[in-house]
Write an enzyme that holds these catalytic residues in place. Structure first.
Site, PDB file in Angstrom:
ATOM      1  N   HIS A  74      20.962  53.856  -5.284  1.00  0.00           N
ATOM      2  CA  HIS A  74      21.104  52.598  -6.048  1.00  0.00           C
ATOM      3  C   HIS A  74      21.977  51.569  -5.330  1.00  0.00           C
ATOM      4  O   HIS A  74      22.072  50.420  -5.779  1.00  0.00           O
ATOM      5  CB  HIS A  74      21.692  52.867  -7.438  1.00  0.00           C
ATOM      6  CG  HIS A  74      20.816  53.694  -8.311  1.00  0.00           C
ATOM      7  ND1 HIS A  74      19.508  53.359  -8.597  1.00  0.00           N
ATOM      8  CD2 HIS A  74      21.045  54.861  -8.979  1.00  0.00           C
ATOM      9  CE1 HIS A  74      18.973  54.287  -9.387  1.00  0.00           C
ATOM     10  NE2 HIS A  74      19.877  55.211  -9.624  1.00  0.00           N
ATOM     11  N   HIS A  83      14.978  58.147 -10.883  1.00  0.00           N
ATOM     12  CA  HIS A  83      15.266  56.712 -10.989  1.00  0.00           C
ATOM     13  C   HIS A  83      14.795  55.967  -9.740  1.00  0.00           C
ATOM     14  O   HIS A  83      14.871  56.506  -8.633  1.00  0.00           O
ATOM     15  CB  HIS A  83      16.771  56.492 -11.176  1.00  0.00           C
ATOM     16  CG  HIS A  83      17.340  57.212 -12.352  1.00  0.00           C
ATOM     17  ND1 HIS A  83      17.883  58.475 -12.248  1.00  0.00           N
ATOM     18  CD2 HIS A  83      17.430  56.858 -13.657  1.00  0.00           C
ATOM     19  CE1 HIS A  83      18.293  58.879 -13.450  1.00  0.00           C
ATOM     20  NE2 HIS A  83      18.026  57.926 -14.319  1.00  0.00           N
TER      21      HIS A  83
HETATM   22  C1  OKS Z   1      24.724  54.536 -17.285  1.00  0.00           C
HETATM   23  C2  OKS Z   1      24.029  55.197 -16.130  1.00  0.00           C
HETATM   24  C3  OKS Z   1      22.553  55.079 -16.207  1.00  0.00           C
HETATM   25  C4  OKS Z   1      21.819  56.053 -15.349  1.00  0.00           C
HETATM   26  C5  OKS Z   1      22.215  56.089 -13.913  1.00  0.00           C
HETATM   27  C6  OKS Z   1      21.231  56.884 -13.117  1.00  0.00           C
HETATM   28  C7  OKS Z   1      21.833  57.550 -11.930  1.00  0.00           C
HETATM   29  C8  OKS Z   1      20.832  58.333 -11.169  1.00  0.00           C
HETATM   30  N1  OKS Z   1      26.140  54.551 -17.103  1.00  0.00           N
HETATM   31  N2  OKS Z   1      20.143  57.720 -10.204  1.00  0.00           N
HETATM   32  O1  OKS Z   1      19.258  58.347  -9.453  1.00  0.00           O
HETATM   33  O2  OKS Z   1      20.582  59.497 -11.341  1.00  0.00           O
HETATM   34 ZN    ZN Z   2      18.418  59.626 -10.630  1.00  0.00          ZN
END
Ligand code: OKS
Ligand code: ZN
Length: 343
Positions: free
Chosen positions: A159, A197
């Protein structure tokens, strides 16, 4: 398969994140990587090696200098304000707000992030630097000729864009490894992001480039984090057009739907004929994942590894998400064992 791992990830352990309007203990916690390492050792996946130190240069090939220095100095500046608890951001430069870098730490944190899922603690800089070194050490082993290497990175990275962090990610480990491959002479690198994600940071970093193909299979951003990127019509821009592919899938998708997207992504990767493949390996696609909505089961991860292995490419696996801690080791290592079984 060789695993690269450092205990330094323990230095990063945020207390809380915002989920469903509530402050909740962080899902992204040290036991995740501990469980993956334990499983690798239990099944004798292969040698486990410590990372080498690569310094800031390869990070600065991907990330903005101001962003890197913000992260490096953040905890010191926070402490200078008399605060000794976790840092979290709370204001972001939205539409029609000024894109300027404020002087104070709270303003800078908002400028360099896109959500509140990135606590900074006393050990965060050491942990995120070490996570990059884990990815780069894996990349170096691949450059030496290894067929597959597992970089057991924590914190994750997909991310994080050039100048902002979010979603548990600080430095983009996979992107930094991809850029290092190119800097060492590779012509083309493909990235396959199988985390639940969308890898918005990785996509953004390479969006206008043809030397990195980015493909991602993920929860449809119409209902799933990160919401604001990851749609199927994002194909790349400029010379990068045609080198970005997103496969957003519906909530509840199981292996039958997921594997069709994987097959399509693998066809695109094969047609691209890259010098190497980087897999952003998240296993939050698992049916019991506490924050995700796909329905993959543990044996499906063996199949995933076999399909990836059948591409016949030198492959660096970089750990991303996965929060069903009891099964995270089985699921992640299943991918690597599936890969090894076809090589
Ligand atoms: C809210 C977080 C929302 C989801 C984050 C996802 C993280 C993840 N505080 N990304 O691959 O697993
Ligand atoms: Zn994820």
């Amino acid at each position: 398969m060789l695993t690269i791992y450092s205990d330094d990830h323990h230095l990063h352990h945020g207390k809380y994140e915002l989920i469903d309007g509530q402050l909740t203990p962080c899902f992204e916690k040290p036991s995740r990587a501990d469980m993956v390492l334990a499983r690798a050792q239990k099944v004798k996946l292969g040698e486990v090696a410590a990372p080498r130190e690569f310094g800031l240069a390869p990070i600065l090939r991907v990330h903005d200098e101001g962003f890197v220095h913000f992260l490096k100095d953040a905890w010191t500046e926070w402490q200078a304000m008399g605060r000794d608890y976790d840092m979290l951001p709370f204001t972001w430069p939205n539409r029609r707000l000024r894109q300027t870098i404020p002087d104070c730490i709270d303003g800078k944190f908002g400028y360099y992030s896109f959500d509140a899922g990135v606590p900074i603690t006393a050990g965060t800089w050491q942990a995120v630097s070490s996570s990059v070194n884990v990815a780069l050490t894996g990349q170096a082993e691949l450059a030496k000729g290894a067929r597959g290497v597992f970089s057991l990175c924590r914190p994750p990275g997909h991310h994080a864009a050039a100048d902002y962090m979010g979603g548990y990610c600080y430095f983009n480990n996979a992107a930094i490894a991809a850029q290092a491959m190119l800097d060492q002479g590779a012509s083309r690198v493909a990235i396959l992001d199988v985390d639940y994600h969308h890898g918005n940071g990785t996509q953004d970093i390479f969006y206008d480039r043809a030397d990195v193909l980015f493909t991602s299979i993920h929860g449809d951003p119409r209902f799933e984090y990160p919401f604001f990127l990851g749609y199927a019509d994002e194909k790349g821009e400029g010379v990068g057009r045609g080198f970005n592919f997103n496969y957003p899938l519906a909530a509840g998708s199981d292996w039958s739907a997921w594997s069709l997207a994987l097959a399509a992504a693998c066809r695109q990767i094969a047609a691209y004929a890259p010098d190497a493949l980087i897999v952003s390996l998240g296993v939050d696609t698992f049916k019991e994942d506490p924050i995700s909505q796909f329905k993959l089961d543990s044996p499906d991860y063996l199949r995933m590894g076999e399909v990836i292995g059948a591409l016949g490419l030198q492959t660096l696996f970089v750990m991303e998400g996965g929060y069903a801690v009891e099964e995270i080791g089985i699921n992640a290592i299943n991918v690597l064992q599936g890969f090894d079984s076809v090589t």
